[in-house]
Design an enzyme around this catalytic site. Structure first.
Site, short mmCIF file in Angstrom:
data_model
loop_
_atom_site.label_atom_id
_atom_site.label_comp_id
_atom_site.label_asym_id
_atom_site.label_seq_id
_atom_site.Cartn_x
_atom_site.Cartn_y
_atom_site.Cartn_z
N LYS A 54 34.71 48.16 54.94
CA LYS A 54 34.58 46.71 55.11
C LYS A 54 34.09 46.31 56.50
O LYS A 54 33.53 45.23 56.68
CB LYS A 54 35.92 46.02 54.81
N SER A 79 42.88 40.56 50.89
CA SER A 79 44.07 41.33 50.59
C SER A 79 44.29 42.41 51.65
O SER A 79 45.22 43.18 51.54
CB SER A 79 43.93 41.98 49.21
N GLU A 205 36.64 50.79 38.14
CA GLU A 205 37.72 49.80 38.25
C GLU A 205 39.02 50.37 37.72
O GLU A 205 39.01 51.27 36.88
CB GLU A 205 37.39 48.57 37.39
N GLY A 209 42.29 45.95 35.53
CA GLY A 209 41.41 44.88 36.01
C GLY A 209 39.95 45.21 35.72
O GLY A 209 39.16 45.42 36.62
N ASP A 211 37.44 43.49 34.71
CA ASP A 211 36.56 42.32 34.58
C ASP A 211 35.10 42.67 34.88
O ASP A 211 34.19 42.13 34.27
CB ASP A 211 37.02 41.20 35.51
N SER A 305 36.36 54.80 49.67
CA SER A 305 36.15 53.50 50.31
C SER A 305 37.12 53.18 51.44
O SER A 305 36.79 52.36 52.31
CB SER A 305 36.19 52.40 49.26
C1 LIG Z 1 37.34 45.91 49.32
C2 LIG Z 1 37.56 47.30 48.90
C3 LIG Z 1 36.98 47.80 47.72
C4 LIG Z 1 36.15 46.93 46.79
O1 LIG Z 1 35.00 46.45 47.39
P1 LIG Z 1 34.19 45.19 46.77
O2 LIG Z 1 33.07 44.99 47.70
O3 LIG Z 1 35.14 44.04 46.69
O4 LIG Z 1 33.79 45.60 45.39
C5 LIG Z 1 37.19 49.12 47.41
N1 LIG Z 1 37.94 49.93 48.19
C6 LIG Z 1 38.51 49.50 49.32
C7 LIG Z 1 39.33 50.45 50.12
C8 LIG Z 1 38.34 48.17 49.71
O5 LIG Z 1 38.91 47.74 50.85
#
Ligand SMILES: *Cc1c(COP(=O)(O)O)cnc(C)c1O
Length: 318
Positions: A54, A79, A205, A209, A211, A305
């Site tokens: 992020k 979140s 996903e 969830g 969606d 991620s």
């Molecule tokens: C925000 C986040 C996601 C999802 O990313 P999006 O851009 O909302 O699809 C996945 N993994 C982690 C660790 C995140 O912080």
């Protein structure tokens, strides 16, 4: 809707991020390859600044603020990982930041945003509308709202992770990334579309969830209630409009996995690869394992991620 970002925007984001974001490692594991019957490449955004990808989108967005925006500041609702990313980016760029966070955010995520110098406002995830709260702050204080995924600069920034990965791995057969609001996956799709156009791109996903899966299969954005899942980074209620437009053009499909599969993958990462991955960060591997069974011998990319979690809470559940 703002103009859709392109791969050129991902390249420009990479230039803004140079010297500020980490170029995270691409890891491989013989055991993962053996278990999957594939060559698996892991892009380790758990090692990114603030512990998730992020930071890329947040920094790319804030570094394009004009003089007025820099003085009035930024507001974000999140979140957790987007909050930390905005808070750190704002500190680096000397921009005031207010973060609106749900009451049940993991304690370390709340603390981290405060430590980075942001003002933190708490709301009730189940009874209040965070978007309305964020919009009101933007209106009253003149702050610029940077959403976690539905913004062209955020999408372009997130795409730099897959860009770096593909620069190292070369073309891949398939690429798996977690799917919440779609910022990460749409940025990934922009990078892959330019650097490895033959790659099949999958979003992943939690089953609770789905969606995004329903949205892409039906051709219209589906809204759901906040899902209950261990994957707290993707407890989103709907895809963003900008991500959706990119995803519907470029994504092969969206797969779902259970919380139990995410826990198995966390254990795999910790015990076999010696890395800590948060539950949401395990979505890609959980789906890639299934895919590899029916597609042996492929070269598969997996975006890990993030690596932020409330350890005290997790250990109680384990
Ligand atoms: C925000 C986040 C996601 C999802 O990313 P999006 O851009 O909302 O699809 C996945 N993994 C982690 C660790 C995140 O912080």
């Amino acid at each position: 809707m703002a103009a859709l970002p392109t791969y050129d925007d991902v390249i420009a984001a990479a230039q803004r991020l140079a010297g500020h974001a980490h170029r995270t490692p691409v890891m491989t594991s013989r055991i993962a390859d053996q278990e999957c019957g594939a060559s698996v490449f892991f892009k380790c955004e758990n090692f990114q600044r603030t512990g998730s990808f992020k930071f890329r989108g947040a920094f790319n967005a804030l570094s394009q603020f004009d003089a007025r925006q820099r003085v009035a500041g930024v507001v974000a609702f999140s979140s957790g990982n987007h909050a930390q990313a905005i808070a750190l980016s704002a500190r680096i760029l000397d921009i005031p930041a207010t973060i609106v966070m749900p009451h049940d955010s993991p304690a370390p995520k709340l603390a981290a945003s405060r430590e980075y110098g942001a003002e933190v406002l708490i709301y009730d995830r189940y009874s209040e509308d965070r978007e309305a709260i964020g919009a009101r702050l933007a209106r009253e204080r003149g702050m610029t709202l940077i959403p976690p995924y539905d913004h062209p600069h955020v999408v372009a920034g997130q795409g730099t992770a897959a860009m770096e990965m593909l620069e190292e791995t070369g073309p891949l057969d398939a690429l798996f990334a977690p799917l919440g609001g779609g910022g990460l996956l749409s940025g990934t799709a922009l990078a892959a579309g330019a650097l490895s156009p033959g790659t099949r791109i999958f979003g992943v996903e939690p089953e609770a969830g789905n969606d995004g899966q329903r949205s892409l299969r039906s051709g219209a954005i589906v809204h759901i209630d906040t899902p209950t899942t261990i994957a707290d980074g993707v407890q989103t209620q709907h895809l963003g409009v900008i991500p959706f437009e990119i995803l519907r053009q470029r994504v092969t499909d969206v797969m779902t996995v259970t919380d139990a599969e995410l826990i198995e993958c966390m254990k795999f990462f910790a015990s076999r690869m010696k890395i800590f991955v948060e539950p949401t960060g395990c979505l890609g591997l959980a789906a890639a394992r299934d895919y590899a069974r029916t597609h042996p011998g492929q070269r598969i990319g997996v975006v890990i991620s993030g690596g932020n979690a409330d350890f005290a809470h997790l250990l109680k559940q384990a």
